[in-house]
Design an enzyme around this catalytic site. Structure first.
Site, PDB file in Angstrom:
ATOM      1  N   ALA A  18      -2.785  40.501  14.320  1.00 49.41           N
ATOM      2  CA  ALA A  18      -1.595  40.767  14.628  1.00 49.41           C
ATOM      3  C   ALA A  18      -0.515  40.721  12.548  1.00 49.41           C
ATOM      4  O   ALA A  18       0.580  40.543  12.295  1.00 49.41           O
ATOM      5  CB  ALA A  18      -1.349  39.657  15.210  1.00 49.41           C
ATOM      6  N   ARG A  20      -0.556  42.608  10.531  1.00 44.77           N
ATOM      7  CA  ARG A  20      -0.495  43.884   9.149  1.00 44.77           C
ATOM      8  C   ARG A  20      -0.209  45.227  11.050  1.00 44.77           C
ATOM      9  O   ARG A  20      -1.074  44.623  11.492  1.00 44.77           O
ATOM     10  CB  ARG A  20      -0.408  43.832   8.639  1.00 44.77           C
ATOM     11  N   ASP A  70     -10.977  32.702  11.420  1.00 45.66           N
ATOM     12  CA  ASP A  70     -11.798  34.531  10.995  1.00 45.66           C
ATOM     13  C   ASP A  70     -12.172  34.673  12.013  1.00 45.66           C
ATOM     14  O   ASP A  70     -13.705  33.658  12.506  1.00 45.66           O
ATOM     15  CB  ASP A  70     -12.925  33.916  10.054  1.00 45.66           C
ATOM     16  N   ASN A  97      -8.089  43.430  18.277  1.00 42.89           N
ATOM     17  CA  ASN A  97      -7.747  44.565  17.713  1.00 42.89           C
ATOM     18  C   ASN A  97      -8.170  44.224  16.332  1.00 42.89           C
ATOM     19  O   ASN A  97      -8.303  45.277  15.783  1.00 42.89           O
ATOM     20  CB  ASN A  97      -6.573  44.161  17.219  1.00 42.89           C
ATOM     21  N   SER A 149     -11.939  53.373  18.255  1.00 42.10           N
ATOM     22  CA  SER A 149     -10.834  54.481  17.773  1.00 42.10           C
ATOM     23  C   SER A 149     -12.125  56.139  17.882  1.00 42.10           C
ATOM     24  O   SER A 149     -13.234  55.924  18.613  1.00 42.10           O
ATOM     25  CB  SER A 149     -12.134  54.411  16.009  1.00 42.10           C
ATOM     26  N   TYR A 162     -18.466  52.682  10.202  1.00 39.31           N
ATOM     27  CA  TYR A 162     -17.321  51.540  11.244  1.00 39.31           C
ATOM     28  C   TYR A 162     -17.916  52.250  12.588  1.00 39.31           C
ATOM     29  O   TYR A 162     -17.426  51.966  13.066  1.00 39.31           O
ATOM     30  CB  TYR A 162     -16.476  52.480  10.685  1.00 39.31           C
ATOM     31  N   LYS A 166     -17.691  50.864  16.108  1.00 43.85           N
ATOM     32  CA  LYS A 166     -16.228  51.186  17.122  1.00 43.85           C
ATOM     33  C   LYS A 166     -17.302  52.102  18.272  1.00 43.85           C
ATOM     34  O   LYS A 166     -16.413  51.862  19.697  1.00 43.85           O
ATOM     35  CB  LYS A 166     -15.945  52.330  16.323  1.00 43.85           C
ATOM     36  N   ILE A 195      -3.547  57.093  13.257  1.00 44.96           N
ATOM     37  CA  ILE A 195      -2.160  56.426  13.287  1.00 44.96           C
ATOM     38  C   ILE A 195      -1.725  56.007  12.082  1.00 44.96           C
ATOM     39  O   ILE A 195      -1.834  55.434  10.796  1.00 44.96           O
ATOM     40  CB  ILE A 195      -2.261  55.438  14.451  1.00 44.96           C
TER      41      ILE A 195
HETATM   42  P1  NAP Z   1      -4.892  47.574   9.260  1.00 52.79           P
HETATM   43  O1  NAP Z   1      -4.252  47.371   9.093  1.00 52.79           O
HETATM   44  O2  NAP Z   1      -5.480  47.115   7.775  1.00 52.79           O
HETATM   45  O3  NAP Z   1      -5.127  45.580   9.798  1.00 52.79           O
HETATM   46  C1  NAP Z   1      -6.641  45.180  10.058  1.00 52.79           C
HETATM   47  C2  NAP Z   1      -6.174  43.173  11.039  1.00 52.79           C
HETATM   48  O4  NAP Z   1      -7.331  42.433  11.015  1.00 52.79           O
HETATM   49  C3  NAP Z   1      -5.309  42.572   9.126  1.00 52.79           C
HETATM   50  O5  NAP Z   1      -4.043  42.198  10.734  1.00 52.79           O
HETATM   51  C4  NAP Z   1      -6.684  41.296   9.278  1.00 52.79           C
HETATM   52  O6  NAP Z   1      -5.853  40.475   8.804  1.00 52.79           O
HETATM   53  C5  NAP Z   1      -7.336  41.273  10.765  1.00 52.79           C
HETATM   54  N1  NAP Z   1      -9.096  41.080  10.319  1.00 52.79           N
HETATM   55  C6  NAP Z   1      -9.457  42.034   9.665  1.00 52.79           C
HETATM   56  N2  NAP Z   1     -10.977  40.750   9.237  1.00 52.79           N
HETATM   57  C7  NAP Z   1     -10.798  39.668   9.875  1.00 52.79           C
HETATM   58  C8  NAP Z   1     -11.593  38.113  10.097  1.00 52.79           C
HETATM   59  N3  NAP Z   1     -12.343  38.896  10.006  1.00 52.79           N
HETATM   60  N4  NAP Z   1     -10.910  37.447  10.895  1.00 52.79           N
HETATM   61  C9  NAP Z   1      -9.461  37.560  11.431  1.00 52.79           C
HETATM   62  N5  NAP Z   1      -8.465  39.329  11.138  1.00 52.79           N
HETATM   63  C10 NAP Z   1      -9.491  40.176  10.564  1.00 52.79           C
HETATM   64  O7  NAP Z   1      -6.059  47.654  10.541  1.00 52.79           O
HETATM   65  P2  NAP Z   1      -4.769  49.123  11.566  1.00 52.79           P
HETATM   66  O8  NAP Z   1      -5.236  50.248  11.024  1.00 52.79           O
HETATM   67  O9  NAP Z   1      -3.611  48.490  12.400  1.00 52.79           O
HETATM   68  O10 NAP Z   1      -5.896  49.419  12.839  1.00 52.79           O
HETATM   69  C11 NAP Z   1      -6.633  47.995  13.756  1.00 52.79           C
HETATM   70  C12 NAP Z   1      -7.166  48.093  14.549  1.00 52.79           C
HETATM   71  O11 NAP Z   1      -6.973  49.529  15.428  1.00 52.79           O
HETATM   72  C13 NAP Z   1      -8.731  48.370  13.455  1.00 52.79           C
HETATM   73  O12 NAP Z   1      -9.940  47.261  14.992  1.00 52.79           O
HETATM   74  C14 NAP Z   1      -8.814  49.893  13.247  1.00 52.79           C
HETATM   75  O13 NAP Z   1     -10.562  50.212  12.924  1.00 52.79           O
HETATM   76  C15 NAP Z   1      -8.386  50.953  15.060  1.00 52.79           C
HETATM   77  N6  NAP Z   1      -7.895  51.525  14.671  1.00 52.79           N
HETATM   78  C16 NAP Z   1      -6.991  51.982  13.547  1.00 52.79           C
HETATM   79  C17 NAP Z   1      -6.577  53.623  12.906  1.00 52.79           C
HETATM   80  C18 NAP Z   1      -5.920  53.762  12.067  1.00 52.79           C
HETATM   81  O14 NAP Z   1      -5.352  55.111  12.102  1.00 52.79           O
HETATM   82  N7  NAP Z   1      -5.241  52.674  11.651  1.00 52.79           N
HETATM   83  C19 NAP Z   1      -7.522  54.707  14.064  1.00 52.79           C
HETATM   84  C20 NAP Z   1      -8.441  54.297  15.115  1.00 52.79           C
HETATM   85  C21 NAP Z   1      -8.242  52.836  15.033  1.00 52.79           C
HETATM   86  P3  NAP Z   1      -5.616  39.534   7.216  1.00 52.79           P
HETATM   87  O15 NAP Z   1      -4.157  39.663   6.868  1.00 52.79           O
HETATM   88  O16 NAP Z   1      -5.925  38.751   7.209  1.00 52.79           O
HETATM   89  O17 NAP Z   1      -7.012  41.199   6.477  1.00 52.79           O
END
Ligand code: NAP
Length: 254
Positions: A18, A20, A70, A97, A149, A162, A166, A195
């Site tokens: 959460a 970001r 983590d 998430n 995804s 990836y 997913k 998104i």
């Molecule tokens: P993002 O901005 O890259 O944020 C990822 C989040 O996951 C961050 O809060 C990060 O924490 C946390 N994280 C990563 N590795 C972790 C770990 N080992 N332990 C704890 N926390 C961890 O991602 P997003 O774009 O918002 O996407 C969120 C989800 O939606 C993901 O699962 C992504 O695959 C899925 N999704 C996104 C899109 C899109 O268009 N953005 C599309 C399809 C699916 P830190 O701040 O500590 O790094």
């Protein structure tokens, strides 16, 4: 947020990742519904966690609990969650998430990138949910939402690890839905398309235009649209929905 779900008031909901992006918007949406929002943060991110906690409280969360773990560290995750449940009772809304993406051509895929991606996106979500599963069995209206995804359904060149992670979440979601339905625990997955987040902001205009061409609704999605869907799936408004894989992609994969 467009809809309000009164049963989310005081519901204990965990959102991973959460800090970001989409996860932050989901946590904010749940705070607006008056939920008790639990989120994780990693070592060294104490400042971000404090700021997020204050922001979620200001939005109306009935309580906010940051937990340091983590998701790739199963022991750390289990210990933080077990301690929380002992003190506050069962977490009845789980949003898996947190996720990472290590993109590149298949020929150049490194084993370490595959391990990191699967450990975070798939194993992390499965083990976290398992750590809470005993308490879920005794809970009221428990609901799990996994962030898969559209790429997990349609595949994507350059995203082998990836997409596999997913797609794995889809199998996990359907299996868990079957296994836990008799205890009224629901489990669904959502598959976002493109998104608007920091990740998509970083794309150059030409790439963005290419994506827009293939999206029937001709725009990227907003993370608030994803968070509204998550709130619906956590609430009683979706009480007869389980094992579903819901696309939220502007029609990209029709
Ligand atoms: P993002 O901005 O890259 O944020 C990822 C989040 O996951 C961050 O809060 C990060 O924490 C946390 N994280 C990563 N590795 C972790 C770990 N080992 N332990 C704890 N926390 C961890 O991602 P997003 O774009 O918002 O996407 C969120 C989800 O939606 C993901 O699962 C992504 O695959 C899925 N999704 C996104 C899109 C899109 O268009 N953005 C599309 C399809 C699916 P830190 O701040 O500590 O790094």
């Amino acid at each position: 947020m467009n809809a309000s779900f009164p049963d989310l008031k005081d519901k204990i909901c965990l959102v991973t990742g959460a800090s970001r992006g989409i996860g932050k918007t989901i946590a904010e949406g749940l705070a607006r519904q008056g939920a008790h929002v639990v989120f994780n943060y990693r070592e060294g991110k104490e400042g971000v966690a404090e700021e997020l906690k204050a922001g979620l409280s200001a939005l109306g969360a009935s309580n906010v609990t940051p937990l340091k773990f983590d998701i790739t560290n199963c022991e750390e995750t289990k210990s933080a969650l077990t301690g929380f449940v002992k003190e506050h009772g069962p977490i009845t809304g789980i949003v898996n998430n947190a996720g990472i993406s290590r993109d590149g051509l298949f020929l150049r895929l490194k084993e370490s990138d595959l391990d990191d991606t699967l450990n975070t996106n798939l194993k992390g979500a499965i083990m976290l949910t398992q750590a809470l599963s005993r308490s879920l069995l005794k809970a009221e209206n428990a609901s799990i939402v996994n962030l898969s995804s559209i790429v997990g359904l349609m595949g994507n060149s350059g995203q082998i690890a990836y997409a596999a992670s997913k797609a794995g979440l889809v199998g996990f979601t359907k299996s868990l839905a079957k296994e836990m339905a008799s205890r009224n625990v629901r489990c669904n997955a959502i598959c976002p398309g493109f998104i608007e987040t920091d990740m998509t902001d970083a794309l150059d205009e030409k790439t963005k235009e290419g994506y827009l061409e293939s999206i029937p609704l001709k725009r990227l999605g907003a993370s608030s649209e994803v968070s509204d869907l998550v709130a619906f799936l956590l609430s009683r408004a979706s009480s007869y929905i389980t094992g579903e894989i819901i696309k939220i992609d502007g029609g990209l994969y029709i």
